[in-house]
Motif scaffolding. Structure first.
Motif, short mmCIF file in Angstrom:
data_model
loop_
_atom_site.label_atom_id
_atom_site.label_comp_id
_atom_site.label_asym_id
_atom_site.label_seq_id
_atom_site.Cartn_x
_atom_site.Cartn_y
_atom_site.Cartn_z
N ALA A 1 0.75 -1.01 0.06
CA ALA A 1 -0.03 0.06 0.04
C ALA A 1 0.88 1.30 -0.05
N ASP B 1 -3.34 5.23 1.69
CA ASP B 1 -3.66 3.62 1.07
C ASP B 1 -3.74 2.82 2.45
N VAL B 2 -3.39 3.31 3.69
CA VAL B 2 -3.66 2.57 4.99
C VAL B 2 -4.45 3.49 5.87
N HIS C 1 -1.06 5.84 8.65
CA HIS C 1 0.26 5.74 8.11
C HIS C 1 1.27 5.77 9.10
N HIS D 1 3.70 -1.57 3.93
CA HIS D 1 3.77 -0.18 3.95
C HIS D 1 5.10 0.52 4.38
N TYR E 1 -9.06 1.45 0.34
CA TYR E 1 -8.55 0.03 0.74
C TYR E 1 -9.07 -0.98 -0.07
N ARG F 1 -5.88 -1.82 4.00
CA ARG F 1 -4.90 -1.22 3.10
C ARG F 1 -5.17 -1.46 1.68
#
Length: 262
Positions: free
Chosen positions: A154, A159-160, A163, A172, A203, A220
Motif C-alpha cells: 500500500a 492507502d492505509v 500511516h 507499508h 482500501y 490497506r
C-alpha cells in the motif's frame, strides 16, 4: 469498445467459487484476474465460469499455494508467464485480448512479518521479486498493457488506515514503497485507481482478524490496476467493490475495477 477489468485476490478459487460466480453474475466484468487461486490449473472450476460466458482462461497454478488466472468473455491468447527469483511459483501470467491490450496478472509475495532481509527470507524474496519486475519492464518497454494484481504493498499514506502506525509493518514500509515506485517508474506505469480517485482513504484489504472489519475499517490498498501511458487516458470508472468483502465466506480482499475504452 469498453473493456472492464477486475482484479481480485480470491484466496482459493475452489473454496470461494460461489462468490466468484456471484461477482461475475452481478458485476459482469469483461475480464476477471484472480490471484492466490491455490489450485492446479486443471482443478480450477472452469465449467461454471464458462456457463456464464467466461469461456476463455489463461492461468498458472500450483497445488495449495499462489496461482493466478485470467478469466474472460472476450477472446484472448496466452501471452506467457515469467518466474522470479529462481522459484517456480505461479505468481504471474499474461494474456492479450483481441483489441491488442495485454494484461499482466501478478501476485507479489507478501513478505512475512519482519521487514528485515537479514532476519526474514520472505521479505528478502519480496524485494528481489520487485527488483526483477523493475528490470524486466525497463528492458521490455511494454505498450498497450495493463498490470493488475495483489502487489502486497500500500504505497500512499492514504492507502492505509494509519500511516504512522504502519510504517514498520510489512506492506507499508518505506523500502517496500520505494521498490514498488521503481517498478512503476520502469515503464512509466500509471496508477489507474488513483488517477480516477486521486484523494481520500482507499482500501482493498481488511484482515480476517478484525471482529468487525467494516466498523473497524483498518484497511490497506494492496490491489492495483496500472496501465502504460499510451492507454492510461482511455481508463475510467475505477472502484473498489467493498461489498464483496462482506459476502459469505469472503476473501480478505475486495475486487478492484477499471474500464478501458479501446
Amino acid at each position: 469498445m469498453a473493456t472492464t477489468v477486475c482484479t481480485w485476490n480470491i484466496n482459493s478459487v475452489r473454496l470461494r467459487e460461489p462468490i466468484v460466480l456471484k461477482l461475475l453474475q452481478e458485476q459482469q466484468p469483461d475480464v476477471l484476474c484472480l490471484q492466490e487461486c491455490k489450485a492446479l490449473v486443471e482443478l480450477i472450476p472452469t465449467q461454471n465460469f464458462a456457463d456464464l460466458g467466461y469461456k476463455y482462461m489463461v492461468a498458472r497454478g500450483q497445488k495449495g499455494y499462489n496461482g493466478v488466472a485470467i478469466l474472460s468473455r472476450i477472446p484472448m491468447t496466452d501471452a506467457g508467464h515469467r518466474q522470479f527469483v529462481g522459484k517456480k511459483d505461479a505468481r504471474h501470467c499474461a494474456a492479450t485480448l483481441e483489441n491488442g491490450m495485454t494484461i499482466h496478472n501478478f501476485y507479489v509475495p507478501a513478505g512475512g512479518d519482519i521487514p528485515d532481509v537479514e532476519k526474514n527470507d520472505k521479505f528478502d524474496h519480496k524485494l528481489k521479486f520487485l527488483n526483477e519486475m523493475r528490470d524486466w519492464f525497463h528492458d521490455d518497454s511494454p505498450e498497450k498493457s495493463v498490470l493488475v494484481g495483489d502487489l502486497n504493498i500500500a504505497p500512499r499514506e492514504d492507502d492505509v488506515w494509519n500511516h504512522k502506525q504502519l510504517l514498520k509493518i510489512v506492506s507499508h514500509t518505506p523500502i517496500e514503497c520505494e521498490h514498488l515506485a521503481q517498478v512503476q517508474d520502469s515503464a512509466n506505469w500509471v496508477d489507474i485507481t488513483r488517477q480516477d480517485i486521486p484523494d481520500g482513504n482507499l482500501y482493498s484489504w481488511w484482515s480476517y482478524r478484525a471482529r468487525d472489519w467494516d466498523a473497524a475499517d483498518k484497511g490497506r490498498r494492496l490491489d492495483h490496476v496500472w496501465a502504460t501511458p499510451d492507454i492510461s487516458n482511455a481508463a475510467h470508472s475505477s472502484r473498489v467493490y467493498r461489498d464483496a468483502r462482506g459476502w459469505e465466506k469472503p476473501s480478505d480482499h475486495a475486487p478492484v475495477f477499471a474500464t478501458f475504452d479501446l
